[in-house]
Design an enzyme around this catalytic site. Sequence first.
Site, PDB file in Angstrom:
ATOM      1  CB  CYS A  63      29.054  -4.800  72.420  1.00 58.14           C
ATOM      2  SG  CYS A  63      28.643  -5.300  74.106  1.00 58.14           S
ATOM      3  CB  CYS A 106      29.106  -8.668  72.364  1.00 49.82           C
ATOM      4  SG  CYS A 106      27.565  -7.741  72.595  1.00 49.82           S
TER       5      CYS A 106
END
Length: 423
Positions: A34, A37
């Site tokens: 991600c 993230c």
Amino acid sequence: MIRQIDLADGVNNSMFKEYRQDELWLVEFYAPWCAYCHTFEPIWYEVGAELKSLGSPVNVGKIDTTEHTSIASEFNIRGYPTIKLFKGDLSFDYKGPRTKDAIIEFTNRVSGPVVRPLSSVQLFQHVMSRHDLIFVYIGGESLLKKEYYKAATEYIVHTYFFSASKEILPKAVTLQDVPVVAVFKDGTYYLYNEFLDGDLSSWINRERFPSYFQIDSFSLYQMGEQSKLVALAVVDEKNPSEESIRYKTLMERLSTEYRDHYKSDYQFGYMDGNEYINGLIMGEVAIPSIIVLNMTIDGYCLPESKIETIEDLLRFLNSVLDGSTSLLGGNGFLQCTKRIFFKAKSTVVSMFQTAPIFSCFVCGLPVGIAVMVIWATCTAVPANDEKPEEGAPASPALDAHGKKATELQPGSTEKTSEAKKED
């Protein structure tokens, strides 16, 4: 003392359950692939450091959902990063801005008592000076108090809940009777009326926003839980034009002067920039502009003519309510399909902007594997298509009984069965 631990190292479901039984945990659920993230990671460590310096009892950690799929499944993790605060058997979702200050404020609010007592006039004034909006239960034990505590447990993730006696309230607060629940906001207060406002939980959900404020993507997303329409002035705060200022002023004035008229129909505010609105409607909204959003069905309405005065704004809002202004967008099949592709495209673009090398690897790996599989399939030679090399003997033929026929080499003296019979 706070512990900054990566829960992805050797933690299973039962161990994680033991961790959160006796301790408070603020946990980020993330995935290594991600891009959001990766961008959020330094902010998360700042949150841990700040809470530690404040002496918070909350432990901060993170869980890799690709390693601990059972934990991710248990808590229904669907997006990344997801932030939850665990308080015994209860878990609270954080849905606000991904900033250090906002996350710490959420942590301090949710980790404390669900309903905080106000014991003096000075403490009440201190709380009012720190918060723009609070709910207060006034009175002793009652059925209403039980409903209030139940609703506070549900909405503590959004705002603060207090209890107080009638004696510590400001003199400007006039009460006909107690017990009662009041919301203090917009420089005044409003009292809950069971007969006019319905159940307490629904009333709190409607009143948990100021009548007019700067709305961001997170608060706008939360308004999808309400039945209210959202009337927005979309402006550029960095370079405010005369028209932007006029739109904001008209919207704020209308929220104050016509609050009682529109309190069940509209939430008023303004938004800085049009990026989120563009993604919502999958188009381009001019700056500045006025727009009405129906977040329940992802629909929107735009004025057909220019808004110059408050009378123009009133006509537009009333035309939305009576249906004479067309509702655009929506959540029909075609719109949902279009929105999926639009969001996928936006996500890929954002990934390459934030982490280009990592994104190339993530996107290139499956493409490379697919190319190798296709190449191997196309260049493979089937076994039954193999041809004998030039000069090599052909495979022996089979007779009717499935046995190899005997081959006679030139000059061979071996006889066939027919020749033996003739002899």
